[in-house]
Design a protein around this motif. Sequence first.
Motif, PDB file in Angstrom:
ATOM      1  N   ARG A 140     -12.038  10.056 -33.600  1.00 19.61           N
ATOM      2  CA  ARG A 140     -12.327   8.851 -32.843  1.00 19.61           C
ATOM      3  C   ARG A 140     -11.018   8.126 -32.538  1.00 19.61           C
ATOM      4  N   GLU A 141     -10.864   7.696 -31.295  1.00 19.13           N
ATOM      5  CA  GLU A 141      -9.624   7.027 -30.909  1.00 19.13           C
ATOM      6  C   GLU A 141      -9.919   5.696 -30.229  1.00 19.13           C
ATOM      7  N   SER A 142      -8.982   4.783 -30.376  1.00 15.44           N
ATOM      8  CA  SER A 142      -9.095   3.501 -29.704  1.00 15.44           C
ATOM      9  C   SER A 142      -8.826   3.690 -28.212  1.00 15.44           C
ATOM     10  N   VAL A 143      -9.674   3.124 -27.392  1.00 14.95           N
ATOM     11  CA  VAL A 143      -9.487   3.169 -25.944  1.00 14.95           C
ATOM     12  C   VAL A 143      -8.887   1.845 -25.456  1.00 14.95           C
ATOM     13  N   ALA A 144      -9.488   0.760 -25.878  1.00 12.01           N
ATOM     14  CA  ALA A 144      -9.008  -0.561 -25.465  1.00 12.01           C
ATOM     15  C   ALA A 144      -9.615  -1.611 -26.378  1.00 12.01           C
ATOM     16  N   PHE A 145      -8.893  -2.705 -26.554  1.00 11.74           N
ATOM     17  CA  PHE A 145      -9.482  -3.836 -27.250  1.00 11.74           C
ATOM     18  C   PHE A 145      -9.009  -5.130 -26.604  1.00 11.74           C
ATOM     19  N   ILE A 146      -9.751  -6.190 -26.871  1.00 13.79           N
ATOM     20  CA  ILE A 146      -9.413  -7.515 -26.372  1.00 13.79           C
ATOM     21  C   ILE A 146      -9.600  -8.506 -27.512  1.00 13.79           C
ATOM     22  N   THR A 147      -8.650  -9.405 -27.660  1.00 17.77           N
ATOM     23  CA  THR A 147      -8.738 -10.395 -28.728  1.00 17.77           C
ATOM     24  C   THR A 147      -9.387 -11.673 -28.211  1.00 17.77           C
ATOM     25  N   ARG A 148      -9.733 -12.527 -29.148  1.00 13.82           N
ATOM     26  CA  ARG A 148     -10.351 -13.794 -28.791  1.00 13.82           C
ATOM     27  C   ARG A 148      -9.455 -14.604 -27.857  1.00 13.82           C
ATOM     28  N   PHE A 149      -8.151 -14.357 -27.926  1.00 22.11           N
ATOM     29  CA  PHE A 149      -7.202 -15.100 -27.108  1.00 22.11           C
ATOM     30  C   PHE A 149      -6.879 -14.394 -25.792  1.00 22.11           C
ATOM     31  N   GLY A 150      -7.593 -13.305 -25.524  1.00 24.30           N
ATOM     32  CA  GLY A 150      -7.432 -12.638 -24.250  1.00 24.30           C
ATOM     33  C   GLY A 150      -6.363 -11.568 -24.203  1.00 24.30           C
ATOM     34  N   VAL A 151      -5.761 -11.280 -25.341  1.00 28.06           N
ATOM     35  CA  VAL A 151      -4.756 -10.222 -25.387  1.00 28.06           C
ATOM     36  C   VAL A 151      -5.465  -8.870 -25.334  1.00 28.06           C
ATOM     37  N   THR A 152      -4.974  -7.980 -24.495  1.00 25.11           N
ATOM     38  CA  THR A 152      -5.599  -6.667 -24.368  1.00 25.11           C
ATOM     39  C   THR A 152      -4.635  -5.560 -24.758  1.00 25.11           C
ATOM     40  N   ASN A 153      -5.201  -4.446 -25.105  1.00 25.22           N
ATOM     41  CA  ASN A 153      -4.421  -3.266 -25.480  1.00 25.22           C
ATOM     42  C   ASN A 153      -5.165  -2.034 -24.991  1.00 25.22           C
ATOM     43  N   TYR A 154      -4.424  -1.070 -24.448  1.00 23.07           N
ATOM     44  CA  TYR A 154      -5.031   0.148 -23.918  1.00 23.07           C
ATOM     45  C   TYR A 154      -4.291   1.376 -24.446  1.00 23.07           C
ATOM     46  N   VAL A 155      -5.019   2.437 -24.662  1.00 21.26           N
ATOM     47  CA  VAL A 155      -4.379   3.707 -24.947  1.00 21.26           C
ATOM     48  C   VAL A 155      -3.704   4.170 -23.657  1.00 21.26           C
ATOM     49  N   GLU A 156      -2.582   4.847 -23.800  1.00 23.01           N
ATOM     50  CA  GLU A 156      -1.764   5.208 -22.649  1.00 23.01           C
ATOM     51  C   GLU A 156      -2.546   5.983 -21.581  1.00 23.01           C
ATOM     52  N   SER A 157      -3.446   6.840 -22.011  1.00 22.32           N
ATOM     53  CA  SER A 157      -4.144   7.726 -21.082  1.00 22.32           C
ATOM     54  C   SER A 157      -5.111   7.012 -20.132  1.00 22.32           C
ATOM     55  N   VAL A 158      -5.438   5.745 -20.427  1.00 24.66           N
ATOM     56  CA  VAL A 158      -6.380   5.023 -19.561  1.00 24.66           C
ATOM     57  C   VAL A 158      -5.736   3.854 -18.840  1.00 24.66           C
ATOM     58  N   LYS A 159      -4.491   3.597 -19.116  1.00 26.65           N
ATOM     59  CA  LYS A 159      -3.813   2.468 -18.460  1.00 26.65           C
ATOM     60  C   LYS A 159      -3.838   2.641 -16.944  1.00 26.65           C
ATOM     61  N   GLY A 160      -4.183   1.554 -16.265  1.00 22.23           N
ATOM     62  CA  GLY A 160      -4.264   1.586 -14.814  1.00 22.23           C
ATOM     63  C   GLY A 160      -5.609   2.059 -14.292  1.00 22.23           C
ATOM     64  N   ARG A 161      -6.442   2.605 -15.155  1.00 21.85           N
ATOM     65  CA  ARG A 161      -7.761   3.099 -14.737  1.00 21.85           C
ATOM     66  C   ARG A 161      -8.909   2.294 -15.373  1.00 21.85           C
ATOM     67  N   PHE A 162      -8.726   1.885 -16.619  1.00 17.33           N
ATOM     68  CA  PHE A 162      -9.774   1.172 -17.352  1.00 17.33           C
ATOM     69  C   PHE A 162      -9.386  -0.301 -17.499  1.00 17.33           C
ATOM     70  N   THR A 163     -10.392  -1.156 -17.483  1.00 19.27           N
ATOM     71  CA  THR A 163     -10.170  -2.579 -17.702  1.00 19.27           C
ATOM     72  C   THR A 163     -11.207  -3.105 -18.688  1.00 19.27           C
ATOM     73  N   ILE A 164     -10.727  -3.761 -19.737  1.00 26.03           N
ATOM     74  CA  ILE A 164     -11.623  -4.361 -20.719  1.00 26.03           C
ATOM     75  C   ILE A 164     -11.719  -5.855 -20.461  1.00 26.03           C
ATOM     76  N   SER A 165     -12.909  -6.390 -20.641  1.00 28.78           N
ATOM     77  CA  SER A 165     -13.118  -7.825 -20.512  1.00 28.78           C
ATOM     78  C   SER A 165     -14.160  -8.238 -21.539  1.00 28.78           C
ATOM     79  N   GLY A 166     -14.130  -9.506 -21.892  1.00 23.25           N
ATOM     80  CA  GLY A 166     -15.064  -9.956 -22.907  1.00 23.25           C
ATOM     81  C   GLY A 166     -15.298 -11.442 -22.868  1.00 23.25           C
ATOM     82  N   ASP A 167     -16.392 -11.848 -23.465  1.00 29.82           N
ATOM     83  CA  ASP A 167     -16.751 -13.257 -23.599  1.00 29.82           C
ATOM     84  C   ASP A 167     -17.137 -13.469 -25.056  1.00 29.82           C
ATOM     85  N   PHE A 168     -16.255 -14.126 -25.805  1.00 21.81           N
ATOM     86  CA  PHE A 168     -16.490 -14.285 -27.233  1.00 21.81           C
ATOM     87  C   PHE A 168     -17.505 -15.384 -27.529  1.00 21.81           C
TER      88      PHE A 168
END
Length: 123
Positions: free
Chosen positions: A45-73
């Motif tokens: 199992r691998e991390s694809v993307a995450f978003i923090t309560r403060f809106g900071v996002t992180n993506y695995v290299e293979s999905v950058k530019g293709r995937f977008t994470i968004s959230g409402d805490f």
Amino acid sequence: QVQLVESGGGLVQAGDSLKVSCAASGSFRSINAMGWFRQAPGKERESVAFITRFGVTNYVESVKGRFTISGDFVKGTVYLQMNSLKPEDTAVYYCAATSALLISTMVSRWDYWGQGTQVTVSS
């Protein structure tokens, strides 16, 4: 306790787009980050993307530019918009949440998990 329920997986063709959603219930006010992991057959199992309560996002290299994470805490929801899908994106996608203050991509650092939703990309 926090319960996570994913939806939106399916079968698409390479190049298509798909959006998966996750809704949290329970005591999710303590959650500091929500994310998406994936696990393909025979792989870890691998991390694809995450978003923090403060809106900071992180993506695995293979999905950058293709995937977008968004959230409402406040609502306890997180989404993953997946564009330009490739066959190698095929996997079970899991929603996850953590109360940790220091966010990590390590599976063991995430406290809550959904049941997973299958995403299959045909060539």
